[in-house]
Design a protein around this motif. Structure first.
Motif, PDB file in Angstrom:
ATOM      1  N   LEU A  25     -11.731 -25.646  -9.060  1.00  0.00           N
ATOM      2  CA  LEU A  25     -12.222 -26.692  -9.956  1.00  0.00           C
ATOM      3  C   LEU A  25     -12.144 -28.093  -9.360  1.00  0.00           C
ATOM      4  O   LEU A  25     -13.102 -28.855  -9.471  1.00  0.00           O
ATOM      5  CB  LEU A  25     -11.494 -26.635 -11.295  1.00  0.00           C
ATOM      6  CG  LEU A  25     -11.956 -25.523 -12.235  1.00  0.00           C
ATOM      7  CD1 LEU A  25     -11.160 -25.556 -13.526  1.00  0.00           C
ATOM      8  CD2 LEU A  25     -13.425 -25.626 -12.530  1.00  0.00           C
ATOM      9  N   PRO A  26     -11.042 -28.499  -8.699  1.00  0.00           N
ATOM     10  CA  PRO A  26     -11.021 -29.836  -8.100  1.00  0.00           C
ATOM     11  C   PRO A  26     -12.089 -29.996  -7.016  1.00  0.00           C
ATOM     12  O   PRO A  26     -12.706 -31.058  -6.887  1.00  0.00           O
ATOM     13  CB  PRO A  26      -9.622 -29.956  -7.505  1.00  0.00           C
ATOM     14  CG  PRO A  26      -8.801 -29.010  -8.291  1.00  0.00           C
ATOM     15  CD  PRO A  26      -9.722 -27.877  -8.640  1.00  0.00           C
ATOM     16  N   LYS A  27     -12.328 -28.942  -6.236  1.00  0.00           N
ATOM     17  CA  LYS A  27     -13.352 -29.007  -5.191  1.00  0.00           C
ATOM     18  C   LYS A  27     -14.748 -29.160  -5.808  1.00  0.00           C
ATOM     19  O   LYS A  27     -15.561 -29.967  -5.354  1.00  0.00           O
ATOM     20  CB  LYS A  27     -13.293 -27.764  -4.319  1.00  0.00           C
ATOM     21  CG  LYS A  27     -14.277 -27.793  -3.184  1.00  0.00           C
ATOM     22  CD  LYS A  27     -14.180 -26.562  -2.319  1.00  0.00           C
ATOM     23  CE  LYS A  27     -15.237 -26.632  -1.222  1.00  0.00           C
ATOM     24  NZ  LYS A  27     -15.292 -25.429  -0.418  1.00  0.00           N
ATOM     25  N   VAL A  28     -15.000 -28.383  -6.866  1.00  0.00           N
ATOM     26  CA  VAL A  28     -16.292 -28.464  -7.540  1.00  0.00           C
ATOM     27  C   VAL A  28     -16.481 -29.853  -8.156  1.00  0.00           C
ATOM     28  O   VAL A  28     -17.560 -30.452  -8.053  1.00  0.00           O
ATOM     29  CB  VAL A  28     -16.409 -27.359  -8.614  1.00  0.00           C
ATOM     30  CG1 VAL A  28     -17.634 -27.563  -9.488  1.00  0.00           C
ATOM     31  CG2 VAL A  28     -16.453 -25.995  -7.963  1.00  0.00           C
ATOM     32  N   ALA A  29     -15.450 -30.386  -8.770  1.00  0.00           N
ATOM     33  CA  ALA A  29     -15.532 -31.715  -9.374  1.00  0.00           C
ATOM     34  C   ALA A  29     -15.745 -32.781  -8.305  1.00  0.00           C
ATOM     35  O   ALA A  29     -16.520 -33.724  -8.498  1.00  0.00           O
ATOM     36  CB  ALA A  29     -14.269 -32.011 -10.174  1.00  0.00           C
ATOM     37  N   GLY A  30     -15.070 -32.643  -7.160  1.00  0.00           N
ATOM     38  CA  GLY A  30     -15.255 -33.600  -6.068  1.00  0.00           C
ATOM     39  C   GLY A  30     -16.659 -33.547  -5.499  1.00  0.00           C
ATOM     40  O   GLY A  30     -17.260 -34.582  -5.196  1.00  0.00           O
ATOM     41  N   SER A  34     -19.318 -36.657  -5.545  1.00  0.00           N
ATOM     42  CA  SER A  34     -19.977 -37.185  -4.336  1.00  0.00           C
ATOM     43  C   SER A  34     -21.499 -37.063  -4.454  1.00  0.00           C
ATOM     44  O   SER A  34     -22.232 -37.933  -3.970  1.00  0.00           O
ATOM     45  CB  SER A  34     -19.483 -36.456  -3.087  1.00  0.00           C
ATOM     46  OG  SER A  34     -19.873 -35.099  -3.103  1.00  0.00           O
ATOM     47  N   GLY A  35     -21.971 -36.037  -5.124  1.00  0.00           N
ATOM     48  CA  GLY A  35     -23.414 -35.909  -5.351  1.00  0.00           C
ATOM     49  C   GLY A  35     -23.946 -37.027  -6.230  1.00  0.00           C
ATOM     50  O   GLY A  35     -25.015 -37.575  -5.975  1.00  0.00           O
ATOM     51  N   ILE A  36     -23.183 -37.368  -7.251  1.00  0.00           N
ATOM     52  CA  ILE A  36     -23.592 -38.459  -8.142  1.00  0.00           C
ATOM     53  C   ILE A  36     -23.591 -39.789  -7.394  1.00  0.00           C
ATOM     54  O   ILE A  36     -24.501 -40.603  -7.546  1.00  0.00           O
ATOM     55  CB  ILE A  36     -22.678 -38.512  -9.385  1.00  0.00           C
ATOM     56  CG1 ILE A  36     -22.934 -37.282 -10.256  1.00  0.00           C
ATOM     57  CG2 ILE A  36     -22.891 -39.792 -10.186  1.00  0.00           C
ATOM     58  CD1 ILE A  36     -21.951 -37.124 -11.402  1.00  0.00           C
ATOM     59  N   LYS A  37     -22.571 -40.008  -6.555  1.00  0.00           N
ATOM     60  CA  LYS A  37     -22.508 -41.249  -5.774  1.00  0.00           C
ATOM     61  C   LYS A  37     -23.691 -41.359  -4.825  1.00  0.00           C
ATOM     62  O   LYS A  37     -24.304 -42.414  -4.682  1.00  0.00           O
ATOM     63  CB  LYS A  37     -21.211 -41.313  -4.975  1.00  0.00           C
ATOM     64  CG  LYS A  37     -19.989 -41.597  -5.814  1.00  0.00           C
ATOM     65  CD  LYS A  37     -18.729 -41.609  -4.964  1.00  0.00           C
ATOM     66  CE  LYS A  37     -17.492 -41.747  -5.796  1.00  0.00           C
ATOM     67  NZ  LYS A  37     -16.261 -41.704  -4.985  1.00  0.00           N
ATOM     68  N   ASN A  38     -24.028 -40.253  -4.154  1.00  0.00           N
ATOM     69  CA  ASN A  38     -25.166 -40.271  -3.239  1.00  0.00           C
ATOM     70  C   ASN A  38     -26.473 -40.509  -3.985  1.00  0.00           C
ATOM     71  O   ASN A  38     -27.367 -41.199  -3.486  1.00  0.00           O
ATOM     72  CB  ASN A  38     -25.237 -38.957  -2.453  1.00  0.00           C
ATOM     73  CG  ASN A  38     -24.165 -38.859  -1.404  1.00  0.00           C
ATOM     74  OD1 ASN A  38     -23.664 -39.856  -0.910  1.00  0.00           O
ATOM     75  ND2 ASN A  38     -23.788 -37.631  -1.067  1.00  0.00           N
TER      76      ASN A  38
END
Length: 90
Positions: A25-30, A34-38
């Motif tokens: 879950l933390p990896k998926v959330a990260g 990062s996708g949203i930031k990009n």
């Protein structure tokens, strides 16, 4: 019927935990963050490019309009001189 109660959300949370596991879950959330930031960065760059393109287009339109204005003024004076003494010939 249309609204979700707390039990619905708990069931969704349990299903997500079963599918991904607590460690993923933390990896998926990260990855999602990062996708949203990009995405936001790309949108900002696109907006800046559109502003630059609009500014360049305005400069091009202004330079293209200048010779047309001169040609129109010359044509008006030629027409005014032609109509003052002689009748128009078609």
């Amino acid at each position: 019927m249309g609204s979700f109660s707390i039990w619905h959300w708990l069931l969704v949370l349990v299903v997500i935990l079963i599918l991904f596991g607590a460690g993923k879950l933390p990896k998926v959330a990260g990855d999602l963050a990062s996708g949203i930031k990009n995405f936001r960065k790309g949108m900002k760059e696109e907006t800046e490019e559109n502003k630059d393109a609009a500014k360049d287009a305005g400069v091009i339109q202004q330079t293209a309009a200048a010779p047309q204005a001169g040609a129109t003024a010359a044509g008006t004076t030629a027409q005014a001189g032609a109509t003052s003494d002689k009748p128009a010939q078609h």
